[in-house]
Motif scaffolding. Structure first.
Motif, PDB file in Angstrom:
ATOM      1  N   LEU A 273       0.832  -1.138   0.018  1.00 32.93           N
ATOM      2  CA  LEU A 273       0.028  -0.100  -0.032  1.00 32.93           C
ATOM      3  C   LEU A 273       0.833   1.173  -0.003  1.00 32.93           C
ATOM      4  CD1 LEU A 273      -2.992  -1.127   2.420  1.00 32.93           C
ATOM      5  CD2 LEU A 273      -2.939  -0.688  -0.005  1.00 32.93           C
ATOM      6  N   GLU A 274       1.866   1.159   0.785  1.00 32.84           N
ATOM      7  CA  GLU A 274       2.776   2.095   0.718  1.00 32.84           C
ATOM      8  C   GLU A 274       3.511   2.644  -0.678  1.00 32.84           C
ATOM      9  OE1 GLU A 274       5.662   1.398   3.887  1.00 32.84           O
ATOM     10  OE2 GLU A 274       4.437   2.040   5.406  1.00 32.84           O
ATOM     11  N   GLU A 275       3.839   1.376  -1.201  1.00 30.86           N
ATOM     12  CA  GLU A 275       4.269   1.661  -2.596  1.00 30.86           C
ATOM     13  C   GLU A 275       3.228   2.029  -3.683  1.00 30.86           C
ATOM     14  OE1 GLU A 275       6.692  -1.464  -5.806  1.00 30.86           O
ATOM     15  OE2 GLU A 275       5.595  -2.235  -4.254  1.00 30.86           O
ATOM     16  N   TRP A 276       2.178   1.596  -3.641  1.00 28.37           N
ATOM     17  CA  TRP A 276       0.938   2.156  -4.717  1.00 28.37           C
ATOM     18  C   TRP A 276       0.683   3.584  -4.358  1.00 28.37           C
ATOM     19  CZ3 TRP A 276      -1.535   0.088  -8.455  1.00 28.37           C
ATOM     20  CH2 TRP A 276      -2.444   0.714  -8.965  1.00 28.37           C
ATOM     21  N   PHE A 277       0.658   4.160  -2.920  1.00 29.80           N
ATOM     22  CA  PHE A 277       0.162   5.390  -2.600  1.00 29.80           C
ATOM     23  C   PHE A 277       1.449   6.446  -2.863  1.00 29.80           C
ATOM     24  CE2 PHE A 277      -3.524   3.329  -0.754  1.00 29.80           C
ATOM     25  CZ  PHE A 277      -4.262   3.983  -1.514  1.00 29.80           C
ATOM     26  N   SER A 278       2.650   5.973  -3.284  1.00 28.57           N
ATOM     27  CA  SER A 278       3.750   6.684  -3.384  1.00 28.57           C
ATOM     28  C   SER A 278       3.752   7.276  -4.686  1.00 28.57           C
ATOM     29  CB  SER A 278       4.955   5.665  -3.297  1.00 28.57           C
ATOM     30  OG  SER A 278       5.143   4.991  -4.857  1.00 28.57           O
ATOM     31  N   ASP A 279       4.733   8.105  -4.953  1.00 32.27           N
ATOM     32  CA  ASP A 279       4.657   9.115  -6.126  1.00 32.27           C
ATOM     33  C   ASP A 279       5.077   8.372  -7.471  1.00 32.27           C
ATOM     34  OD1 ASP A 279       3.738  11.175  -4.799  1.00 32.27           O
ATOM     35  OD2 ASP A 279       5.611  12.056  -4.408  1.00 32.27           O
ATOM     36  N   ASN A 280       5.686   7.142  -7.181  1.00 25.19           N
ATOM     37  CA  ASN A 280       6.178   6.221  -8.314  1.00 25.19           C
ATOM     38  C   ASN A 280       5.017   5.872  -9.247  1.00 25.19           C
ATOM     39  OD1 ASN A 280       8.840   6.384  -7.406  1.00 25.19           O
ATOM     40  ND2 ASN A 280       8.518   4.481  -6.306  1.00 25.19           N
ATOM     41  N   ASP A 281       5.205   5.856 -10.467  1.00 26.39           N
ATOM     42  CA  ASP A 281       4.279   5.493 -11.377  1.00 26.39           C
ATOM     43  C   ASP A 281       4.159   3.782 -11.719  1.00 26.39           C
ATOM     44  OD1 ASP A 281       3.508   8.060 -12.094  1.00 26.39           O
ATOM     45  OD2 ASP A 281       5.119   8.253 -13.572  1.00 26.39           O
ATOM     46  N   THR A 282       5.030   3.090 -11.122  1.00 26.37           N
ATOM     47  CA  THR A 282       5.055   1.751 -11.232  1.00 26.37           C
ATOM     48  C   THR A 282       5.286   1.012  -9.808  1.00 26.37           C
ATOM     49  OG1 THR A 282       7.570   1.455 -11.551  1.00 26.37           O
ATOM     50  CG2 THR A 282       6.302   1.938 -13.552  1.00 26.37           C
ATOM     51  N   VAL A 283       4.900  -0.285  -9.978  1.00 25.49           N
ATOM     52  CA  VAL A 283       5.357  -1.107  -8.798  1.00 25.49           C
ATOM     53  C   VAL A 283       5.890  -2.444  -9.471  1.00 25.49           C
ATOM     54  CG1 VAL A 283       3.248  -0.385  -7.478  1.00 25.49           C
ATOM     55  CG2 VAL A 283       2.926  -2.337  -8.747  1.00 25.49           C
ATOM     56  N   LYS A 284       6.644  -3.212  -8.305  1.00 28.02           N
ATOM     57  CA  LYS A 284       7.252  -4.193  -8.812  1.00 28.02           C
ATOM     58  C   LYS A 284       6.472  -5.684  -8.752  1.00 28.02           C
ATOM     59  CE  LYS A 284      11.872  -2.517  -8.042  1.00 28.02           C
ATOM     60  NZ  LYS A 284      11.965  -2.309  -9.652  1.00 28.02           N
ATOM     61  N   VAL A 285       6.618  -6.541  -9.672  1.00 29.17           N
ATOM     62  CA  VAL A 285       5.677  -7.718  -9.673  1.00 29.17           C
ATOM     63  C   VAL A 285       6.705  -8.780  -9.704  1.00 29.17           C
ATOM     64  CG1 VAL A 285       3.959  -8.925 -10.858  1.00 29.17           C
ATOM     65  CG2 VAL A 285       3.583  -6.791 -10.291  1.00 29.17           C
ATOM     66  N   GLN A 286       6.551  -9.922  -9.249  1.00 27.72           N
ATOM     67  CA  GLN A 286       7.176 -11.211  -9.396  1.00 27.72           C
ATOM     68  C   GLN A 286       6.549 -12.302 -10.101  1.00 27.72           C
ATOM     69  OE1 GLN A 286       9.341 -12.688  -5.998  1.00 27.72           O
ATOM     70  NE2 GLN A 286       9.345 -14.835  -6.646  1.00 27.72           N
ATOM     71  N   THR A 287       7.141 -12.843 -11.015  1.00 28.35           N
ATOM     72  CA  THR A 287       6.444 -13.934 -11.767  1.00 28.35           C
ATOM     73  C   THR A 287       6.489 -15.419 -10.925  1.00 28.35           C
ATOM     74  OG1 THR A 287       8.455 -14.642 -12.898  1.00 28.35           O
ATOM     75  CG2 THR A 287       7.005 -13.039 -14.085  1.00 28.35           C
ATOM     76  N   SER A 288       5.686 -16.376 -11.181  1.00 26.16           N
ATOM     77  CA  SER A 288       5.558 -17.402 -10.288  1.00 26.16           C
ATOM     78  C   SER A 288       6.698 -18.249 -10.504  1.00 26.16           C
ATOM     79  CB  SER A 288       4.324 -18.270 -10.654  1.00 26.16           C
ATOM     80  OG  SER A 288       4.369 -18.944 -11.888  1.00 26.16           O
ATOM     81  N   GLY A 289       7.268 -18.319 -11.711  1.00 24.01           N
ATOM     82  CA  GLY A 289       8.359 -19.275 -12.127  1.00 24.01           C
ATOM     83  C   GLY A 289       8.051 -20.610 -12.318  1.00 24.01           C
ATOM     84  N   SER A 290       6.619 -20.694 -12.635  1.00 31.31           N
ATOM     85  CA  SER A 290       6.183 -22.284 -13.037  1.00 31.31           C
ATOM     86  C   SER A 290       6.732 -22.545 -14.263  1.00 31.31           C
ATOM     87  CB  SER A 290       4.573 -22.214 -12.994  1.00 31.31           C
ATOM     88  OG  SER A 290       3.944 -21.078 -13.919  1.00 31.31           O
ATOM     89  N   THR A 291       7.022 -21.877 -15.304  1.00 33.90           N
ATOM     90  CA  THR A 291       7.501 -22.287 -16.516  1.00 33.90           C
ATOM     91  C   THR A 291       8.947 -21.960 -16.687  1.00 33.90           C
ATOM     92  OG1 THR A 291       6.453 -20.214 -17.459  1.00 33.90           O
ATOM     93  CG2 THR A 291       5.035 -22.283 -17.302  1.00 33.90           C
ATOM     94  N   GLY A 292       9.528 -21.347 -15.948  1.00 33.28           N
ATOM     95  CA  GLY A 292      10.985 -20.866 -15.877  1.00 33.28           C
ATOM     96  C   GLY A 292      11.498 -20.253 -14.588  1.00 33.28           C
ATOM     97  N   ILE A 293      12.544 -19.454 -14.600  1.00 31.01           N
ATOM     98  CA  ILE A 293      13.203 -18.740 -13.833  1.00 31.01           C
ATOM     99  C   ILE A 293      12.461 -17.526 -13.262  1.00 31.01           C
ATOM    100  CG2 ILE A 293      15.266 -17.506 -12.825  1.00 31.01           C
ATOM    101  CD1 ILE A 293      16.742 -19.215 -14.817  1.00 31.01           C
ATOM    102  N   PRO A 294      11.999 -17.492 -12.039  1.00 33.72           N
ATOM    103  CA  PRO A 294      11.102 -16.253 -11.510  1.00 33.72           C
ATOM    104  C   PRO A 294      11.732 -14.994 -12.015  1.00 33.72           C
ATOM    105  CG  PRO A 294      11.208 -17.821  -9.518  1.00 33.72           C
ATOM    106  CD  PRO A 294      12.187 -18.331 -10.911  1.00 33.72           C
ATOM    107  N   LYS A 295      10.947 -14.029 -12.327  1.00 32.21           N
ATOM    108  CA  LYS A 295      11.527 -12.715 -12.547  1.00 32.21           C
ATOM    109  C   LYS A 295      10.975 -11.542 -12.046  1.00 32.21           C
ATOM    110  CE  LYS A 295      10.279 -13.441 -16.912  1.00 32.21           C
ATOM    111  NZ  LYS A 295      10.011 -13.269 -18.359  1.00 32.21           N
ATOM    112  N   ILE A 296      11.367 -10.546 -11.774  1.00 29.18           N
ATOM    113  CA  ILE A 296      10.786  -9.231 -11.045  1.00 29.18           C
ATOM    114  C   ILE A 296      10.927  -8.264 -11.999  1.00 29.18           C
ATOM    115  CG2 ILE A 296      11.076  -7.555  -9.318  1.00 29.18           C
ATOM    116  CD1 ILE A 296      12.195  -9.774  -7.439  1.00 29.18           C
ATOM    117  N   PHE A 297       9.528  -7.814 -12.323  1.00 31.55           N
ATOM    118  CA  PHE A 297       9.639  -6.344 -13.333  1.00 31.55           C
ATOM    119  C   PHE A 297       8.624  -5.167 -12.861  1.00 31.55           C
ATOM    120  CE2 PHE A 297       6.775  -9.744 -14.528  1.00 31.55           C
ATOM    121  CZ  PHE A 297       5.468  -8.864 -15.015  1.00 31.55           C
ATOM    122  N   ASP A 298       8.776  -4.227 -13.503  1.00 29.16           N
ATOM    123  CA  ASP A 298       7.926  -3.058 -13.150  1.00 29.16           C
ATOM    124  C   ASP A 298       6.562  -3.223 -13.890  1.00 29.16           C
ATOM    125  OD1 ASP A 298       9.601  -2.005 -10.966  1.00 29.16           O
ATOM    126  OD2 ASP A 298      10.906  -1.267 -12.732  1.00 29.16           O
TER     127      ASP A 298
END
Length: 338
Positions: free
Chosen positions: A27-52
């Motif tokens: 919630l702090e990340e969401w209500f910050s001034d940044n336009d993006t948030v970081k999301v992690q993939t599940s890794g079910s079909t490969g190596i987990p990745k984090i992206f904005d």
């Protein structure tokens, strides 16, 4: 714990558990001034990745789901999915966008065990649903994601004597589509095809794999490795992942279709794999979760497989089929332990 997003600033929120603190951080990340948030993939079909991901696109995704389900300001929702992944994050964003009252429950295989009152909306994994049958009647709109809804789970839902006013959907989506872009009704009217949201366009590439164009969610056409059959332009049936296709003696085998067939006969979790074989290239192997059972083996041999080569060359029982942290079967890890 309950968070009322209509009156979010009226009272301080007593975040206590580890899961609640993770939600506080988001919630702090969401209500910050940044336009993006970081999301992690599940890794079910490969190596987990984090992206904005852009917040504006997450809002668009939330509006699609809320509009489809008819969620209104002040409705109640329940989050019981890890907030590291898009599925959990989007439950929070939907609550923010539609000003819902969000009940926070630590993720577990039995997330509804303390639920006593009715709620309007919840998202769960198939495993969570399997362990919540006695409380499903309390959820007006339930979406099931993270893995396919098995035939045995469908039967259990229909044998649960739910009112027809309850709606249950299977979802199709991934981190890159900001959760789901299509829904398929499981109850009360079971459907064979997913229907995409109005804002989404679909097509197939030359391999027969689904391509998704949803400019409100992703600027680019998202090319998947999911083999599909498209009907009426806005509906599709999932056939299987092209990277899961097993080539045994020159014959292409779609394991997901065989798994669905087997699950009509037995309740155990099952996975079909192609294991290296000097003669066939890949040998069709059926992995069954649970103790070895001659009764189960007999049921497998009695299944009327469409093709002779659909019958497994070997049946292997394992105590536990590996899963990713958000509940998806990990075929990569399963192959490693065999």
């Amino acid at each position: 714990m309950l968070v009322d997003f209509k009156n979010l600033n009226d009272n301080p929120l007593p975040f206590k558990t580890e899961f609640e603190i993770k939600i506080k951080i988001f919630l702090e990340e969401w209500f910050s001034d940044n336009d993006t948030v970081k999301v992690q993939t599940s890794g079910s079909t490969g190596i987990p990745k984090i992206f904005d991901i852009e917040k504006s696109k997450m809002i668009s995704s939330a509006e699609m789901t809320c509009n489809f389900l008819g969620l209104k300001e002040g409705n109640t929702a329940l989050i019981c999915l890890p907030v590291e992944y898009i599925s959990g994050k989007m439950m929070i964003v939907r609550s923010i966008v539609r000003k819902l009252k969000l009940m926070i429950v630590d993720p577990s295989v039995k997330p509804l065990r303390e639920l006593n009152g009715k709620i309007n909306f919840c998202a769960m994994t198939p495993l969570q649903v399997e362990n919540s049958m006695d409380k499903l009647f309390l959820i007006k709109n339930l979406i099931i994601g993270g893995a396919a809804v098995s035939e045995s789970l469908r039967k259990a839902i229909f044998n649960n004597d739910l009112p027809d006013s309850n709606l249950i959907f299977e979802t199709y989506g991934m981190s890159e589509t900001l959760s789901h872009i299509a829904l398929k009704q499981v109850f009360p009217e079971p459907e064979d095809y997913f229907t995409v949201f109005n804002e989404v366009k679909i097509s197939k590439d030359d391999r027969g794999c689904l391509a998704i164009f949803a400019p409100a969610l992703n600027d680019e056409v998202l090319q998947t490795n999911d083999l599909v059959e498209i009907r009426s332009g806005n509906q599709f049936r999932f056939l299987g992942r092209i990277d899961h296709v097993i080539n045994s003696g020159g014959a292409k085998i779609f394991p997901e279709q065989l798994e669905a067939l087997v699950k009509k006969r037995i309740s155990n979790e099952v996975v079909f794999l192609g294991m290296e074989d000097d003669t066939l290239g890949q040998k069709l192997v059926l992995v069954i979760e649970g103790a070895k059972s001659q009764e189960i083996i007999k049921k497998i041999w009695e299944i009327p497989f469409e093709k002779k080569f659909h019958k497994p060359k070997e049946i292997i029982f394992v105590e536990k089929i590996p899963r990713t942290p958000n509940g998806k079967i990990s075929r990569i890890e399963l192959k490693k332990i065999l």
